[in-house]
Design a protein around this motif. Structure first.
Motif, short mmCIF file in Angstrom:
data_model
loop_
_atom_site.label_atom_id
_atom_site.label_comp_id
_atom_site.label_asym_id
_atom_site.label_seq_id
_atom_site.Cartn_x
_atom_site.Cartn_y
_atom_site.Cartn_z
N GLU A 9 0.92 -1.15 0.02
CA GLU A 9 -0.10 -0.05 0.05
C GLU A 9 0.91 1.36 0.23
OE1 GLU A 9 -2.55 2.77 -0.01
OE2 GLU A 9 -3.58 0.88 0.33
N ILE A 14 -2.88 4.71 5.48
CA ILE A 14 -3.69 3.48 5.52
C ILE A 14 -2.90 2.27 5.69
CG2 ILE A 14 -4.84 2.06 3.79
CD1 ILE A 14 -5.81 4.56 2.42
N ASP A 53 -3.08 -2.65 -2.52
CA ASP A 53 -3.90 -1.37 -3.30
C ASP A 53 -3.52 -1.82 -4.64
OD1 ASP A 53 -4.86 0.94 -3.62
OD2 ASP A 53 -3.03 2.07 -3.33
N LEU A 82 -7.15 -4.25 -1.92
CA LEU A 82 -7.52 -3.08 -1.00
C LEU A 82 -7.46 -1.65 -2.14
CD1 LEU A 82 -5.31 -3.30 2.04
CD2 LEU A 82 -7.31 -4.23 1.79
N ALA A 84 -9.56 2.30 -3.45
CA ALA A 84 -10.77 3.02 -3.76
C ALA A 84 -11.50 3.05 -4.98
CB ALA A 84 -10.21 4.39 -3.80
N LYS A 105 -12.00 0.82 -0.21
CA LYS A 105 -11.70 1.62 0.99
C LYS A 105 -12.92 2.81 1.14
CE LYS A 105 -6.84 1.50 -0.28
NZ LYS A 105 -5.80 2.26 -0.75
N PRO A 106 -13.13 3.45 2.09
CA PRO A 106 -12.75 2.98 3.47
C PRO A 106 -13.51 1.82 3.98
CG PRO A 106 -14.24 4.64 3.72
CD PRO A 106 -14.15 4.30 2.45
#
Length: 133
Positions: A9, A14, A53, A82, A84, A105-106
């Motif tokens: 990440e 985060i 991510d 993970l 957005a 996320k979140p």
């Protein structure tokens, strides 16, 4: 023996938050702030599960998953994105590439821990049982 989690990440806040949650839950955590370093760490010491991510410098999460899927020692490691990126296309692409799960996320602590536990249980259930004769 505690399970090894690799978190890849690029967002420091985060990454540090996830590390703290996982360590409090009893996991051994290794982390990388970009995809290239994450792949190197996964090859050096194969983790039990990888959290990654998608949008990162050096190499994005799709590139990480692609490289890990090409090595026999990392192909079966559960992989959770993970991100957005909540679009259906992004989720579909990740799953088609072999991701095991996708957290948007979140996310909260329990959602994260639940996703990890369910993937580790599923992996244990799918491992062949060896019988010594």
């Amino acid at each position: 023996m505690s399970k090894k989690v690799l978190i890849i990440e690029d967002n420091d806040d985060i990454r540090e938050n996830v590390i703290e949650i996982l360590e409090l839950a009893g996991y051994t955590v290794t982390s990388a702030n970009n995809g290239k370093t994450g792949v190197e760490l996964a090859f050096q010491d194969v983790p039990d599960i990888i959290l990654c991510d998608i949008m990162m410098p050096e190499m994005d999460g799709y590139g990480v998953l692609y490289l890990l899927s090409k090595r026999p020692e990392t192909i079966a490691v559960p992989f959770i994105f993970l991100t957005a990126k909540a679009e259906h296309f992004d989720r579909r692409k990740g799953m088609e590439m072999g991701a095991d799960d996708y957290l948007t996320k979140p996310f909260d602590d329990m959602e994260l821990l639940s996703a990890i536990e369910s993937r580790l249980k599923k992996r244990r259930a799918s491992k062949p049982i060896t019988v010594n004769r």
